[in-house]
Design a protein around this motif. Structure first.
Motif, PDB file in Angstrom:
ATOM      1  N   LEU A   1       8.412  -2.226  -9.806  1.00 45.44           N
ATOM      2  CA  LEU A   1       9.608  -1.185  -9.895  1.00 45.44           C
ATOM      3  C   LEU A   1       9.932  -0.573  -8.303  1.00 45.44           C
ATOM      4  N   GLU A   2       8.751  -0.450  -7.554  1.00 47.27           N
ATOM      5  CA  GLU A   2       9.009   0.280  -6.160  1.00 47.27           C
ATOM      6  C   GLU A   2       9.218  -0.641  -5.312  1.00 47.27           C
ATOM      7  N   LEU A   3       9.003  -1.896  -5.436  1.00 53.04           N
ATOM      8  CA  LEU A   3       9.315  -2.763  -4.372  1.00 53.04           C
ATOM      9  C   LEU A   3      10.730  -3.653  -4.458  1.00 53.04           C
TER      10      LEU A   3
ATOM     11  N   ILE B   1       0.865  -1.230   0.019  1.00 51.68           N
ATOM     12  CA  ILE B   1       0.122  -0.109  -0.041  1.00 51.68           C
ATOM     13  C   ILE B   1       0.828   1.260  -0.128  1.00 51.68           C
ATOM     14  N   SER B   2       2.320   1.158   0.114  1.00 47.84           N
ATOM     15  CA  SER B   2       3.096   2.232  -0.055  1.00 47.84           C
ATOM     16  C   SER B   2       3.242   2.557  -1.412  1.00 47.84           C
ATOM     17  N   VAL B   3       2.740   1.711  -2.345  1.00 45.71           N
ATOM     18  CA  VAL B   3       2.894   1.842  -3.948  1.00 45.71           C
ATOM     19  C   VAL B   3       1.929   2.877  -4.104  1.00 45.71           C
ATOM     20  N   ASN B   4       2.215   3.794  -5.082  1.00 44.39           N
ATOM     21  CA  ASN B   4       1.185   4.975  -5.399  1.00 44.39           C
ATOM     22  C   ASN B   4       0.040   3.935  -6.318  1.00 44.39           C
TER      23      ASN B   4
ATOM     24  N   ASP C   1       4.840 -15.926  -2.557  1.00 42.39           N
ATOM     25  CA  ASP C   1       4.832 -15.840  -3.771  1.00 42.39           C
ATOM     26  C   ASP C   1       4.783 -14.450  -4.352  1.00 42.39           C
ATOM     27  N   LEU C   2       4.234 -13.457  -3.769  1.00 42.57           N
ATOM     28  CA  LEU C   2       4.346 -12.178  -4.107  1.00 42.57           C
ATOM     29  C   LEU C   2       5.827 -11.807  -4.299  1.00 42.57           C
ATOM     30  N   ARG C   3       6.475 -11.830  -3.061  1.00 41.06           N
ATOM     31  CA  ARG C   3       7.991 -11.639  -2.983  1.00 41.06           C
ATOM     32  C   ARG C   3       8.618 -12.315  -4.409  1.00 41.06           C
ATOM     33  N   PHE C   4       8.531 -13.562  -4.740  1.00 44.70           N
ATOM     34  CA  PHE C   4       9.157 -14.190  -5.909  1.00 44.70           C
ATOM     35  C   PHE C   4       8.627 -13.552  -7.049  1.00 44.70           C
ATOM     36  N   ALA C   5       7.501 -13.290  -7.104  1.00 47.99           N
ATOM     37  CA  ALA C   5       6.954 -12.475  -8.632  1.00 47.99           C
ATOM     38  C   ALA C   5       7.516 -11.376  -8.435  1.00 47.99           C
ATOM     39  N   VAL C   6       7.758 -10.414  -7.498  1.00 44.25           N
ATOM     40  CA  VAL C   6       8.382  -9.253  -7.919  1.00 44.25           C
ATOM     41  C   VAL C   6       9.926  -9.431  -8.008  1.00 44.25           C
TER      42      VAL C   6
END
Length: 205
Positions: A126-128, A76-79, A97-102
């Motif tokens: 890009l932001e994470l 939620i810190s991502v614009n 899974d989100l970590r690995f996707a990023v």
């Protein structure tokens, strides 16, 4: 600010639970994966919470672990990614899974979340990406796998715990493994191997 809640599950809906904390009912929006891990009404539960305060409403978002809460707050810190969108992403992917996707630049996987388009998925990456570490991601994944049996062990069933551990060792996700094992209705004479076979049948459909 409410950091966490600890009480009994008083009610469950499709996307939220009501937790009875010393006679006071707190409603929290939660990821779908968390709901699939619950035993049901009356279960003792601790939720790590994020509180959103607006002029006319106060909304609680609840998570099973501090790690899930941390990833949610990073999202939620991502614009352009609000709390409900962040919750939707964690419901679809889960923190690991989100970590690995990023880290893998897999925008396609992230954009499979309802309401999340390709541009938003790219923005999340890009932001994470610089905030995540591959080695830490593997450590978190391992920790989640080790903690999964502890959730099932709350029911006091060592056989079910062993079956979940076996599925995780085979490479299945901890949430997926736990859900499959719990879908099996064990007979008195069933052992870990029997439950494992039945759970695997359910995971193939």
């Amino acid at each position: 600010m409410i950091a966490f809640l600890k009480g009994e599950v008083a009610d469950m809906t499709e996307g939220s639970i009501i937790l009875d904390v010393n006679g006071v009912g707190y409603e929290a929006l939660v990821p779908g994966q968390l709901l699939s891990m619950l035993e049901g009404i009356g279960q003792s539960l601790k939720l790590y919470t994020h509180m959103q305060v607006r002029e006319d409403t106060v909304t609680l978002f609840g998570f099973l672990t501090r790690d899930d809460l941390q990833i949610f707050r990073m999202l939620i810190s991502v614009n352009g990614v609000g709390p409900r969108a962040g919750l939707s992403i964690l419901s679809a992917l889960g923190a690991d899974d989100l970590r690995f996707a990023v880290l893998a630049d897999d925008a396609k996987r992230i954009s499979k979340t309802p309401g999340i388009g390709a541009k938003t998925a790219q923005k999340i990456i890009l932001e994470l990406k610089d905030k995540l570490d591959l080695e830490e991601a593997f450590e978190k994944k391992l920790a989640a796998a080790e903690n999964a049996p502890e959730i099932s062990a709350a029911a006091g069933d060592d056989i079910i715990q062993d079956a979940v551990q076996a599925l995780v060792a085979l490479g299945y996700g901890s949430t997926e493994a736990l859900k499959a094992v719990r879908s099996v209705k064990p007979a008195e004479n069933m052992n870990t191997e029997d439950i494992l076979k039945e759970a695997l049948k359910r995971m193939t459909f």
